[in-house]
Design an enzyme around this catalytic site. Structure first.
Site, short mmCIF file in Angstrom:
data_model
loop_
_atom_site.label_atom_id
_atom_site.label_comp_id
_atom_site.label_asym_id
_atom_site.label_seq_id
_atom_site.Cartn_x
_atom_site.Cartn_y
_atom_site.Cartn_z
N HIS A 127 0.84 -1.20 0.00
CA HIS A 127 0.00 0.00 0.00
C HIS A 127 0.87 1.24 0.00
O HIS A 127 1.69 1.42 0.90
CB HIS A 127 -0.92 0.00 1.23
N TYR A 169 -9.17 5.60 7.27
CA TYR A 169 -9.29 5.93 8.69
C TYR A 169 -10.32 7.06 8.80
O TYR A 169 -10.17 8.10 8.15
CB TYR A 169 -7.94 6.42 9.25
N PRO A 204 -4.30 0.40 18.63
CA PRO A 204 -4.03 -0.08 17.28
C PRO A 204 -4.11 0.97 16.17
O PRO A 204 -3.78 0.69 15.02
CB PRO A 204 -5.09 -1.16 17.07
N LYS A 248 1.06 -0.17 14.98
CA LYS A 248 2.47 -0.28 15.38
C LYS A 248 2.82 -1.52 16.22
O LYS A 248 4.00 -1.87 16.35
CB LYS A 248 2.88 0.95 16.22
N TYR A 285 3.87 6.73 10.03
CA TYR A 285 3.09 5.54 9.66
C TYR A 285 4.01 4.47 9.05
O TYR A 285 3.89 3.29 9.38
CB TYR A 285 1.97 5.92 8.69
P1 RFL Z 1 0.95 -11.94 21.72
O1 RFL Z 1 0.49 -11.99 20.29
O2 RFL Z 1 -0.02 -11.51 22.75
O3 RFL Z 1 1.52 -13.38 22.07
C1 RFL Z 1 1.86 -13.74 23.40
C2 RFL Z 1 1.75 -15.24 23.53
O4 RFL Z 1 2.11 -15.62 24.86
C3 RFL Z 1 1.18 -16.57 25.34
N1 RFL Z 1 1.16 -16.54 26.82
C4 RFL Z 1 1.80 -17.46 27.60
N2 RFL Z 1 2.53 -18.53 27.27
C5 RFL Z 1 3.03 -19.24 28.30
N3 RFL Z 1 2.82 -18.94 29.62
C6 RFL Z 1 2.07 -17.89 29.97
N4 RFL Z 1 1.86 -17.60 31.25
C7 RFL Z 1 1.54 -17.07 28.93
N5 RFL Z 1 0.77 -15.97 28.93
C8 RFL Z 1 0.56 -15.66 27.63
C9 RFL Z 1 -0.15 -16.15 24.73
O5 RFL Z 1 -1.08 -17.23 24.68
C10 RFL Z 1 0.32 -15.72 23.33
O6 RFL Z 1 0.28 -16.78 22.40
O7 RFL Z 1 2.22 -10.98 21.86
P2 RFL Z 1 3.47 -10.77 20.84
O8 RFL Z 1 3.97 -12.08 20.32
O9 RFL Z 1 4.39 -9.84 21.52
O10 RFL Z 1 2.81 -10.05 19.56
C11 RFL Z 1 2.28 -8.74 19.66
C12 RFL Z 1 1.14 -8.55 18.66
O11 RFL Z 1 0.23 -9.62 18.81
C13 RFL Z 1 0.41 -7.20 18.85
O12 RFL Z 1 1.32 -6.17 19.13
C14 RFL Z 1 -0.42 -6.78 17.61
O13 RFL Z 1 -1.44 -7.70 17.36
C15 RFL Z 1 -1.02 -5.38 17.80
N6 RFL Z 1 -1.90 -4.97 16.69
C16 RFL Z 1 -1.38 -4.44 15.52
N7 RFL Z 1 -0.04 -4.34 15.36
C17 RFL Z 1 0.48 -3.88 14.17
O14 RFL Z 1 1.71 -3.77 14.06
N8 RFL Z 1 -0.32 -3.52 13.10
C18 RFL Z 1 -1.67 -3.62 13.17
O15 RFL Z 1 -2.34 -3.35 12.18
C19 RFL Z 1 -2.26 -4.04 14.43
N9 RFL Z 1 -3.59 -4.15 14.57
C20 RFL Z 1 -3.30 -5.09 16.82
C21 RFL Z 1 -4.12 -4.66 15.73
C22 RFL Z 1 -3.89 -5.63 17.97
C23 RFL Z 1 -5.27 -5.74 18.06
N10 RFL Z 1 -5.79 -6.30 19.25
C24 RFL Z 1 -6.83 -7.24 19.29
C25 RFL Z 1 -5.14 -6.07 20.52
C26 RFL Z 1 -5.49 -4.76 15.81
C27 RFL Z 1 -6.08 -5.27 16.98
C28 RFL Z 1 -7.59 -5.29 17.01
C1 PHB Z 2 -6.16 -4.31 10.71
O1 PHB Z 2 -6.27 -4.56 9.50
O2 PHB Z 2 -6.48 -5.13 11.59
C2 PHB Z 2 -5.63 -2.99 11.11
C3 PHB Z 2 -5.12 -2.12 10.15
C4 PHB Z 2 -4.65 -0.87 10.53
C5 PHB Z 2 -4.69 -0.50 11.86
C6 PHB Z 2 -5.17 -1.37 12.82
C7 PHB Z 2 -5.66 -2.62 12.45
O3 PHB Z 2 -4.24 0.74 12.20
#
Ligand code: RFL
Ligand code: PHB
Length: 397
Positions: free
Chosen positions: A72, A201, A293, A297, A385
Site C-alpha cells: 500500500h 481511517y 491499534p 504499530k 506511519y
Molecule cells: P501476543 O500476540 O499476545 O503473544 C503472546 C503469547 O504468549 C502466550 N502466553 C503465555 N505462554 C506461556 N505462559 C504464559 N503464562 C503465557 N501468557 C501468555 C499467549 O497465549 C500468546 O500466544 O504478543 P506478541 O507475540 O508480543 O505479539 C504482539 C502482537 O500480537 C500485537 O502487538 C499486535 O497484534 C497489535 N496490533 C497491531 N499491530 C500492528 O503492528 N499492526 C496492526 O495493524 C495491528 N492491529 C493489533 C491490531 C492488535 C489488536 N488487538 C486485538 C489487541 C489490531 C487489533 C484489534
Molecule cells: C487491521 O487490519 O487489523 C488494522 C489495520 C490498521 C490499523 C489497525 C488494524 O491501524
C-alpha cells in the site's frame, strides 16, 4: 531439559525470536499456554512496516508474504464527510506498508518452526519462571499431570500483556506507564471485497471507524464502541448500518456486506514498562509495551524488539560479549516511545472522547484540515506511519 534460550509465548514475538536464533545455530525451546489453533484464531494486526518485512525475510519466512501481501502506497483520512489521501510513498521517498495479516505471519512462522526441529510445547499449564536474577534461570510448567523443568542461559519473555514474565519481576525493579482509553474497537472480519483498495481511517461525529482488509476478497472493519458494549449486542446488520453512517456517501454506497467470520471487541491502551531486561530475563513485544491499534504499530514494534534481542543473544553466544544485552532496553525503548507517542496522538485525533463535547470535534477537524493541506503536516503522518529504520537510535533521526 536444557537449552540455550527458553522462550515463553508462541505469538509472533516468540516464534520470530525462535526462528532467528535457530538460523544462528542457537538452541531454543518455546513454551506456550494455549494450543496452536487458539493462537492462530486470534484476529489481530493487518499492516506491516518495511522493517518488519525485512526481519521476517531474514528469518526466512517471507516467501508467502511477498506473494500474497498487498503493498500500500497510501491511505485515506475521512473527516467532515470527505476523503483525503496520504501519499505514503510520495511523502517518504518511496516507502510503503504491506497488508498481510498477523494470522498469516504466525502461520508462516509455525511452519518454519515445525521444519526447524526445535521443541515447542503448546498447552503448557502453570508456566513459571525462576532464578533469572542469578546464573541459573529456569522455567517450570505442567503438562499431562507432570511438572517439567527447562534450564537455560536466558529466558525471553514473549508472553504478551497478560503474561507471567513481566508479572514475575519485583515491583521495585520496574516502572510502568499506562493510559487506558474510554472506548474499544469492535472488529468484524468478512469474506467480502474491501470497500476501497487502500485503508480508510474515519473521523466521524458518531465515532472512529477503520476500513481495512486481509486480501482482495476478505475485509476487516472496525468501529469505535463504548467499553460497556458486548459483541452479542452487535448483530452483523447493526454493524454494517453503523459503519455506513460513518462513511462518506460514495463509500457507503459501494460497501459490500456479508456474514461475519469473526467479531471481537479490543480495549485500547498505551503502556510501557521500563526496563526490558532483568538479569537473564529479557522482555519483548506486548509483554513490555502496548499501543492503541490506530497507528498499526504493535506487531511492528514486536518485530524490531525481537531483531535487537536476537542480535544481542547471538553476540553473547558467538563472541562472549554482553554489549548488546546491556544496551538492549535502551535501544528498544527509544523506538518504542516514538511509536507510543504517534499511536496516542493519532488515537486522540480520530476518536470521540466521552464528555469532551462538540468543540473537541471542531479542534480535530481543524487539525486534520491543516495536516492534509500542509506538506509538512502530511509528511509527519506519513513518516510515522511507515515507521523508523532499523538502525534508528544508532544514528541521528
Ligand atoms: P501476543 O500476540 O499476545 O503473544 C503472546 C503469547 O504468549 C502466550 N502466553 C503465555 N505462554 C506461556 N505462559 C504464559 N503464562 C503465557 N501468557 C501468555 C499467549 O497465549 C500468546 O500466544 O504478543 P506478541 O507475540 O508480543 O505479539 C504482539 C502482537 O500480537 C500485537 O502487538 C499486535 O497484534 C497489535 N496490533 C497491531 N499491530 C500492528 O503492528 N499492526 C496492526 O495493524 C495491528 N492491529 C493489533 C491490531 C492488535 C489488536 N488487538 C486485538 C489487541 C489490531 C487489533 C484489534
Ligand atoms: C487491521 O487490519 O487489523 C488494522 C489495520 C490498521 C490499523 C489497525 C488494524 O491501524
Amino acid at each position: 531439559m536444557r537449552t540455550q534460550v527458553v522462550i515463553v509465548g508462541a505469538g509472533p514475538s516468540g516464534l520470530l525470536l525462535g526462528q532467528l536464533l535457530h538460523k544462528a545455530g542457537i538452541d531454543n525451546v518455546i513454551v506456550e499456554r494455549q494450543s496452536a489453533d487458539y493462537v492462530l484464531g486470534r484476529i489481530r494486526a493487518g499492516v506491516l512496516e518495511q522493517v518488519a518485512v525485512d526481519v521476517l525475510d531474514e528469518a526466512g519466512v517471507g516467501q508467502r508474504m511477498h506473494a500474497e501481501g498487498l503493498p500500500h502506497e497510501g491511505f485515506d483520512l475521512l473527516f467532515k464527510g470527505a476523503r483525503h489521501r496520504i501519499d505514503l510513498a510520495g511523502l517518504t521517498g518511496g516507502r510503503k506498508a504491506l497488508v498481510y495479516g498477523q494470522t498469516e505471519v504466525t502461520r508462516d512462522l509455525m511452519a518454519a518452526r515445525a521444519a526447524s526441529g526445535q521443541t515447542t510445547v503448546y498447552e503448557a499449564a502453570h508456566v513459571a519462571i525462576h532464578g533469572f536474577d542469578g546464573a541459573h534461570p529456569h522455567v517450570t510448567y505442567e503438562k499431562n499431570g507432570q511438572t517439567l523443568r527447562i534450564d537455560a542461559d536466558f529466558i525471553a519473555g514473549c508472553d504478551g500483556f497478560h503474561g507471567v514474565c513481566r508479572a514475575s519481576v519485583p515491583g521495585s525493579a520496574i516502572t510502568e506507564y499506562e493510559k487506558v482509553y474510554p472506548f474499544g474497537w469492535l472488529g468484524l472480519l468478512s469474506d467480502t471485497p474491501p470497500v476501497h483498495e487502500e485503508l480508510i481511517y474515519v473521523n466521524s461525529p458518531r465515532g472512529f471507524a477503520l476500513c481495512s482488509m486481509r486480501s482482495r476478497t476478505r475485509s476487516r472493519y472496525y468501529l469505535q464502541v463504548p467499553l460497556s458494549d458486548t459483541v452479542d449486542s452487535w448483530s452483523d446488520q447493526a454493524f454494517w448500518d453503523e459503519l455506513r453512517r460513518r462513511l462518506d456517501p460514495a463509500a457507503a454506497e459501494t460497501l459490500v456486506t456479508g456474514p461475519s467470520i469473526e467479531k471481537s471487541i479490543a480495549p485500547l491502551r498505551s503502556f510501557v514498562s521500563e526496563p526490558m531486561r532483568f538479569g537473564r530475563l529479557l522482555l519483548a513485544g506486548d509483554a513490555a509495551h502496548i499501543v492503541p491499534p490506530t497507528g498499526a504499530k504493535g506487531l511492528n514494534l514486536a518485530a524490531t524488539d525481537v531483531k535487537y534481542l536476537a542480535d544481542a543473544l547471538i553476540e553473547h553466544f558467538r563472541e562472549r560479549s554482553d554489549t548488546g544485552i546491556d544496551g538492549y532496553s535502551e535501544r528498544c525503548l527509544k523506538r518504542i516511545w516514538r511509536a507510543e507517542r504517534f499511536s496516542w496522538w493519532f488515537t486522540s485525533l480520530m476518536h470521540r472522547f466521552p464528555g469532551e463535547g462538540e468543540i473537541a470535534q471542531k479542534f480535530q477537524e481543524a487539525e486534520l484540515d491543516y495536516l492534509i493541506h500542509s506538506e509538512a503536516g502530511a509528511r509527519t503522518i506519513a513518516e510515522n506511519y511507515v515507521g523508523l529504520p532499523l538502525d534508528f537510535g544508532l544514528r541521528r533521526a
